[in-house]
Write a protein that holds these residues in place. Sequence first.
Motif, mmCIF file in Angstrom:
data_model
loop_
_atom_site.group_PDB
_atom_site.id
_atom_site.type_symbol
_atom_site.label_atom_id
_atom_site.label_comp_id
_atom_site.label_asym_id
_atom_site.label_seq_id
_atom_site.Cartn_x
_atom_site.Cartn_y
_atom_site.Cartn_z
ATOM 1 N N TRP A 102 40.042 39.319 24.325
ATOM 2 C CA TRP A 102 40.696 40.032 25.938
ATOM 3 C C TRP A 102 41.776 39.648 26.250
ATOM 4 O O TRP A 102 42.070 39.998 27.670
ATOM 5 N N ASP A 103 42.761 38.434 25.683
ATOM 6 C CA ASP A 103 43.506 37.238 26.509
ATOM 7 C C ASP A 103 44.711 38.771 26.790
ATOM 8 O O ASP A 103 44.823 38.332 28.132
ATOM 9 N N PRO A 104 44.977 40.239 26.378
ATOM 10 C CA PRO A 104 46.117 40.604 26.618
ATOM 11 C C PRO A 104 45.386 41.125 28.300
ATOM 12 O O PRO A 104 46.863 41.648 29.576
ATOM 13 N N LEU A 105 44.512 41.208 28.255
ATOM 14 C CA LEU A 105 44.197 42.140 29.749
ATOM 15 C C LEU A 105 43.720 40.842 31.308
ATOM 16 O O LEU A 105 44.173 41.753 31.973
ATOM 17 N N TRP A 106 43.416 39.018 30.577
ATOM 18 C CA TRP A 106 43.233 38.975 31.376
ATOM 19 C C TRP A 106 45.050 38.663 31.701
ATOM 20 O O TRP A 106 44.969 38.495 33.154
ATOM 21 N N ALA A 107 45.433 38.275 31.230
ATOM 22 C CA ALA A 107 47.141 38.162 31.527
ATOM 23 C C ALA A 107 47.601 39.305 32.810
ATOM 24 O O ALA A 107 48.751 39.075 33.566
ATOM 25 N N ALA A 108 47.013 40.536 32.204
ATOM 26 C CA ALA A 108 47.567 41.645 33.255
ATOM 27 C C ALA A 108 47.210 41.848 34.473
ATOM 28 O O ALA A 108 47.978 41.747 35.314
ATOM 29 N N VAL A 109 45.992 41.302 34.700
ATOM 30 C CA VAL A 109 44.850 40.744 36.173
ATOM 31 C C VAL A 109 45.979 39.835 36.252
ATOM 32 O O VAL A 109 45.387 40.303 37.515
ATOM 33 N N GLN A 110 46.122 38.922 35.890
ATOM 34 C CA GLN A 110 46.559 38.190 36.797
ATOM 35 C C GLN A 110 47.644 38.372 37.104
ATOM 36 O O GLN A 110 48.253 37.461 38.255
ATOM 37 N N GLU A 111 48.503 38.344 36.062
ATOM 38 C CA GLU A 111 50.264 39.247 36.383
ATOM 39 C C GLU A 111 50.132 40.236 37.753
ATOM 40 O O GLU A 111 50.606 39.689 38.458
ATOM 41 N N THR A 112 48.869 40.889 37.592
ATOM 42 C CA THR A 112 49.401 41.633 38.865
ATOM 43 C C THR A 112 48.034 40.972 39.857
ATOM 44 O O THR A 112 48.536 42.004 41.243
ATOM 45 N N GLY A 113 47.662 40.328 40.459
ATOM 46 C CA GLY A 113 47.141 39.851 41.055
ATOM 47 C C GLY A 113 45.479 40.479 41.717
ATOM 48 O O GLY A 113 44.899 40.391 42.260
ATOM 49 N N LEU A 114 44.937 41.561 40.711
ATOM 50 C CA LEU A 114 44.398 42.091 41.347
ATOM 51 C C LEU A 114 43.053 40.863 41.328
ATOM 52 O O LEU A 114 43.005 40.172 40.610
ATOM 53 N N VAL A 115 41.459 41.817 41.772
ATOM 54 C CA VAL A 115 40.769 40.559 41.817
ATOM 55 C C VAL A 115 38.871 41.553 40.770
ATOM 56 O O VAL A 115 39.170 42.421 40.418
ATOM 57 N N LEU A 116 39.286 40.224 40.036
ATOM 58 C CA LEU A 116 37.622 40.760 38.546
ATOM 59 C C LEU A 116 36.657 40.534 39.707
ATOM 60 O O LEU A 116 36.632 39.882 40.664
ATOM 61 N N ALA A 117 35.713 41.807 39.558
ATOM 62 C CA ALA A 117 34.702 41.709 40.385
ATOM 63 C C ALA A 117 33.462 43.057 39.946
ATOM 64 O O ALA A 117 33.893 44.278 38.853
#
Length: 155
Positions: A102-117
């Motif tokens: 999942w590391d590439p997904l976490w990186a994409a979420v962090q890069e975009t600034g979206l929040v995980l809810a």
Amino acid sequence: MEKPWKVIFHNSFNGEPMPFNDLGWPELDNPELAATEFQIYNRWLADFCSVAPERLIGLAHIPLWGLETAIDEVRWAAAHGLRAVNFPSARPHWKQYNDTHWDPLWAAVQETGLVLATHAGAATDPAVMEVNGTPLLLIEAGGAYNRRAVARMIL
């Protein structure tokens, strides 16, 4: 008086239906159709939220059964004004969230600034495959499997 925010989860008590499916999570006998379902929903949601982006908070739904497709959808969502990702508990046929898969997904979420809810809705009873898995599951979930997603990332 300022109007309150509205956080919009898929197919929740707000009544937002998912195309091709009324339960929110597709059956994966046709993953391409299921990914299209999420894309249709996300495009509708981005359009809906665009009329009042300061108060309507849309949570993108991403096809976690296809990592590259999920990453593409995260980037699309961020570029089109959605502000968060619906982060469900892992399903039994997925890798656990503490897996490096999942590391590439976490990186994409962090890069975009979206929040995980995480939504407080339903989740499946996952198979626990690790040594000492049952005690870990009890700590993570406390009997509610939808809590596992964030705890699994932390652990």
